[in-house]
Every structure is written in structure tokens, then in C-alpha cells.
Design an enzyme around this catalytic site. Structure first.
Site, short mmCIF file in Angstrom:
data_model
loop_
_atom_site.label_atom_id
_atom_site.label_comp_id
_atom_site.label_asym_id
_atom_site.label_seq_id
_atom_site.Cartn_x
_atom_site.Cartn_y
_atom_site.Cartn_z
N ASP A 1 0.83 -0.80 -0.19
CA ASP A 1 -0.15 -0.82 -0.15
C ASP A 1 1.10 1.52 0.34
O ASP A 1 0.20 1.75 0.66
CB ASP A 1 -1.17 -0.03 1.14
CG ASP A 1 -1.99 -1.03 1.49
OD1 ASP A 1 -2.46 -1.38 -0.01
OD2 ASP A 1 -2.13 -1.68 2.22
N LYS B 1 2.29 2.52 -4.93
CA LYS B 1 2.89 1.62 -6.58
C LYS B 1 1.27 1.72 -7.18
O LYS B 1 2.20 1.75 -8.47
CB LYS B 1 2.95 0.10 -5.91
CG LYS B 1 3.80 -0.23 -5.07
CD LYS B 1 3.98 -1.82 -5.17
CE LYS B 1 2.88 -2.43 -4.63
NZ LYS B 1 3.17 -2.07 -2.78
N GLY C 1 -4.63 -4.80 -4.82
CA GLY C 1 -5.47 -4.39 -5.55
C GLY C 1 -5.30 -2.52 -5.42
O GLY C 1 -4.72 -2.25 -4.35
N HIS C 2 -5.49 -1.91 -6.55
CA HIS C 2 -5.70 -0.57 -6.65
C HIS C 2 -6.79 0.08 -7.17
O HIS C 2 -7.01 -0.78 -7.80
CB HIS C 2 -4.45 0.92 -7.21
CG HIS C 2 -3.97 -0.51 -7.87
ND1 HIS C 2 -2.90 -1.36 -8.53
CD2 HIS C 2 -3.81 0.27 -9.18
CE1 HIS C 2 -2.33 -1.49 -9.83
NE2 HIS C 2 -2.60 0.18 -10.11
N GLN D 1 2.29 -6.21 -3.01
CA GLN D 1 2.66 -6.22 -1.54
C GLN D 1 3.79 -5.24 -0.98
O GLN D 1 4.21 -4.79 -2.00
CB GLN D 1 2.61 -7.72 -1.25
CG GLN D 1 1.71 -8.26 -0.75
CD GLN D 1 0.47 -9.24 -2.28
OE1 GLN D 1 1.55 -9.51 -2.69
NE2 GLN D 1 -0.15 -8.91 -2.64
P1 IMP Z 1 -2.37 -12.80 2.90
O1 IMP Z 1 -1.20 -12.45 1.07
O2 IMP Z 1 -3.90 -12.59 2.11
O3 IMP Z 1 -2.05 -13.81 2.86
O4 IMP Z 1 -2.45 -12.00 3.45
C1 IMP Z 1 -1.13 -11.97 4.55
C2 IMP Z 1 -0.70 -10.64 4.54
O5 IMP Z 1 -0.04 -9.34 3.42
C3 IMP Z 1 -1.49 -9.92 5.69
O6 IMP Z 1 -1.49 -9.10 7.14
C4 IMP Z 1 -2.59 -8.66 4.59
O7 IMP Z 1 -3.18 -8.28 5.73
C5 IMP Z 1 -1.59 -8.72 3.69
N1 IMP Z 1 -1.88 -8.07 2.16
C6 IMP Z 1 -1.85 -8.82 1.51
N2 IMP Z 1 -1.91 -8.70 1.01
C7 IMP Z 1 -1.99 -6.85 0.45
C8 IMP Z 1 -1.91 -5.55 0.25
O8 IMP Z 1 -1.88 -5.71 -1.03
N3 IMP Z 1 -1.17 -4.76 0.29
C9 IMP Z 1 -1.08 -4.64 1.75
N4 IMP Z 1 -1.03 -5.63 2.72
C10 IMP Z 1 -1.24 -6.72 1.91
#
Ligand code: IMP
Length: 415
Positions: A13, A16, A40-41, A219
Site C-alpha cells: 500500500d 505503487k 489491488g488499486h 504487496q
Molecule cells: P494474504 O496475502 O491474504 O495471505 O495476507 C497476509 C498478510 O499480507 C496480511 O497481513 C495482509 O493484510 C497482507 N497483505 C496482503 N496483500 C496485501 C496488499 O496488497 N497490501 C497490503 N497488505 C497486504
């Protein structure tokens, strides 16, 4: 020809989206290499708001082609829904036949595990990311290319469900029968077949033909499965090296690397966050920065710039420069802070330890400023904001190549 790469430096977040949208206009090929629809954005184009979770940002450049690499985990359902925003994408979107699928049972397992973890939950996005990568690593996963024979794929899945029936029952997960599975897979195959491709060869060919290729990370570095704040991480290699694995490139194919970093810091989900501000300043950052997750809508935890973590992330990604995002969100603070070291068991530490639990940030404080919002020339920034940027360059050892002072494309300073 080498690929340029954009990578998140904190916990995702970082903004990007704005940078890849800006950059994608100048590239012939834009590729995603890891993650899934947890990313996502949103992009506003005229009177339309588009949500991108899996499709690379090059989709907004009519001259670019877009690749979803083998390192991405794809929910066919989510991808089909996302594609509907764009009408036809044949010839403009290519999906690796080696990318693994997120199927419904992965999503149900993700959500069941989070429930069972209770207070120890990771705080995942609930999109099935961890279980899908888990299936890939334990060699029970299924690749997009297998949609070419849905009969065989449905058999293989039903056999898998039968073998692990007791586990699914214990998690209260209903498993589909053959007919249900086959008809779901047929829908996926029909919608996605025109896009399935050997994308590794396609990227190589693009480079051989001297096309400009942009690699778009999702991420952030501190969510990397190996180098992030494990176990509170996502399940993929979010760092620049992940692009090699996630597309089939060699390290020699990577050229310029831009690290995207916020002028402060946020995190969604659980896990350690040394510079989190649980007081009023954190609330102001959240409010002024509109800090809510794009995918889940969850409020993001907010805090100060962690230079120890950014220096580490810059080194691990090989960043040539940083893009410093959302500087304007710091407008109006009397004092702003940068964490330049940690205190661990009474000792000063300037490198990122294996665990970020029980760490006290050591801050340097600076006078705040007003009026950076919308500034598009470095000379027009308030002096205290300039000093803040210089300090970031000094403590992270990486130059700042771009400063963002607002969401609009025009609210950008190129250095
Ligand atoms: P997962 O990727 O859904 O397994 O989540 C694992 C961790 O990564 C959690 O803390 C989510 O909030 C974080 N996370 C996953 N995708 C994003 C993203 O695009 N932005 C910020 N945090 C993310």
C-alpha cells in the site's frame, strides 16, 4: 534489453498504483510476477473507476501487452470478473500456463484457518493466497494450463478431496462432487483459454525484440515470505528477486529497480510494526492519508517512517532510487519523526533483526511544514519538507527520484 522493476518497500500500500500507472504509459509490456487478488488499486479514468487486482497496469495503455506470470496465484473467478471491466482483452492479456489456480477450497481453508487461529490470526485478506501457494509447494496444486483438459483436472481434484475428506470435514468445508467441479472448471476454461500462453517465452521474445518491459511487484518487502516479518507475511516472494522466479527471467534480465515508499508507514493485518503510532498522530495520518485497504476496506495501522526497515528493503531489492509517496499527508504536523535505529534489550541496533517483536524505535525529530500538497517542482517544496527528504536519502543510503504530493498524476515531482 533489460526489464525495469517497481517494488514495494514497506508492508504494501505504498502507492505503487500511481507510479505503475504513470510508468506503464512508456512500456510495451507490463508484467505481474507474484501475489494474487490480495493486491489491488483503483484508477480513475474520466468518469470511470477501475479496480485492478490481478491485471497489470499496462491495461490502460492501449499499446501495451500485459502478462500475468507463473509466480502469480490466480483465482479464475476473480480474474474473469476483473476482465469484465475492460471488454475484450484478447491479444493484450496473456496468462502463464504455469501459474497456479486459487480454487474455492483454498479460500475456504484460508478463512477457516484464520478463524481457528483466533487471537493469533495473521489477518489475511481471506482470498486463499496462503493455501494456494501451500498447494503449489506441497505439489498438490493445479496450474492454469490444466484448464486445457477439464475432465482430467476435475478427476484429479475430486480424488484429492476424497483423500483428504476428513480434514475438509473437520474444517466444516463442503467439497464439490465431480459434476459440480467439472461445470465450474468448464466456465473458467471457456473464459480464460484465449489468454493462456507460455509467457516465459513471450517475455524473452519481447526482450530480444528490444521491447520495453516493466515488472510490477505487489504487496511489499516486509511481507516477503523469506525476508519479511514472518509469520505475519504474505505467501510469495515480494522482493525484486521474485520477479526472476515469477516470470522465468534471469537476474541479468533485471535493469533499473524503483522502490516505492510512503513518507510515513502503514500496515494492514496483524504482526509487529515498531513505529506504529497508536495516539493522535497515527489517527491523523490515517485520516489525511485515507488509509483503508483497497481489497478488504480494513483501516490501516499508521506510524512513522522506519529508516532501518527501508534501508534493509532498499538493499535487498537493489533499489536504484526510491519514489517517496504521500509527502503531503505530513502537511500540518508541528513535528515529524524518522526512526533511525532500534533499541533491543538496551542496545542500539541499526540493522533489521530476525524478529521485530519487542523493539523500541529510536526517533530523530524534525520541524514540520505546511503546503506541500500538489507541489510539482522541488524548488516549491517548503524547506522543512526538503530537509526531510534529504534525511531520508541520507539514512537509507538511496536517492529519491520522485516525490508524490497528491493522488493526481500532475501532483508529482520528478528529481
Ligand atoms: P494474504 O496475502 O491474504 O495471505 O495476507 C497476509 C498478510 O499480507 C496480511 O497481513 C495482509 O493484510 C497482507 N497483505 C496482503 N496483500 C496485501 C496488499 O496488497 N497490501 C497490503 N497488505 C497486504
Amino acid at each position: 534489453m533489460k526489464c525495469d522493476l517497481i517494488v514495494g518497500i514497506q508492508w504494501g500500500d505504498e502507492g505503487k498504483g500511481k507510479i505503475v500507472d504513470l510508468m506503464a504509459q512508456n512500456y510495451d509490456v507490463v508484467c505481474r510476477y507474484q501475489g494474487g487478488h490480495n493486491a489491488g488499486h483503483t484508477i480513475v479514468v474520466g468518469d470511470k473507476t477501475l479496480a485492478l487486482h490481478l491485471i497489470p497496469s499496462g491495461v490502460l495503455n492501449p499499446n501495451a501487452i500485459n502478462i500475468i506470470g507463473n509466480g502469480v496465484v490466480i483465482s479464475p473467478e476473480a480474474l474473469i470478473e476483473e476482465m469484465q471491466q475492460f471488454g475484450g482483452l484478447v491479444g493484450r492479456l496473456f496468462i502463464s500456463d504455469k501459474a497456479h489456480m486459487i480454487l474455492e477450497y483454498h479460500i475456504l481453508i484460508d478463512q477457516a484457518r484464520e478463524r481457528l487461529r483466533g487471537a493469533k490470526a495473521i489477518g489475511t485478506t481471506g482470498r486463499g493466497i496462503g493455501p494456494a501457494y501451500g498447494s503449489k509447494i506441497e505439489r498438490s496444486g493445479h496450474r492454469i494450463g490444466e484448464l486445457r483438459d477439464t475432465q482430467k483436472l476435475a478427476h484429479s481434484l475430486v480424488e484429492y478431496f476424497e483423500t483428504y475428506k476428513a480434514i475438509f470435514e473437520a474444517m466444516d468445508i463442503k467439497i464439490p462432487n465431480f459434476d459440480e467441479m467439472k461445470s465450474t472448471l468448464d466456465v473458467y476454461a471457456k473464459a480464460l483459454s484465449p489468454y493462456i500462453e507460455d509467457t516465459t517465452s513471450l517475455v524473452w521474445k519481447s526482450l530480444d525484440e528490444e521491447k520495453r518491459v516493466l515488472l510490477e511487484g505487489a504487496q511489499g518487502t516486509l511481507l516477503d515470505i523469506d525476508h519479511g516479518t514472518y509469520p505475519f507475511v504474505t505467501s510469495s516472494s515480494t522482493i525484486s528477486a521474485g520477479a526472476c522466479i515469477g516470470l522465468g527471467l534471469s537476474p541479468k534480465d533485471i535493469g533499473n529497480v524503483t522502490g516505492i515508499v510512503k513518507a510515513y508507514c502503514t500496515r494492514v493485518g496483524n504482526g509487529p510494526f515498531p513505529t506504529e503510532d497508536l495516539g493522535n498522530d497515527g489517527k491523523i495520518l490515517g485520516k489525511n492519508g485515507h488509509e483503508f485497504g483497497t481489497t478488504t476496506g480494513r483501516p490501516r495501522r499508521c506510524g512513522w517512517f522506519d529508516a532501518v526497515a527501508v534501508k534493509y528493503a532498499s538493499r535487498i531489492n537493489g533499489c536504484d532510487q526510491l519514489s517517496l509517496m504521500k509527502l503531503d499527508v505530513l502537511d500540518g504536523f508541528d513535528k515529524v519523526k524518522i526512526c533511525t535505529a532500534y533499541e533491543i534489550e538496551g542496545k542500539r541496533v541499526e540493522t533489521l533483526p530476525q524478529s521485530l517483536e519487542n523493539i523500541k524505535p529510536i526517533y530523530e525529530e524534525f520541524d514540520g511544514w505546511n503546503g506541500s500538497r500538489g507541489v510539482d517542482k522541488y524548488e516549491d517544496l517548503p524547506q522543512n519538507a526538503k530537509d526531510y527528504v534529504k534525511k531520508i536519502e541520507e539514512v537509507t543510503g538511496t536517492k529519491v527520484g520522485l516525490i508524490s504530493t497528491g493522488p493526481d498524476r500532475s501532483e508529482t515531482i520528478i528529481l
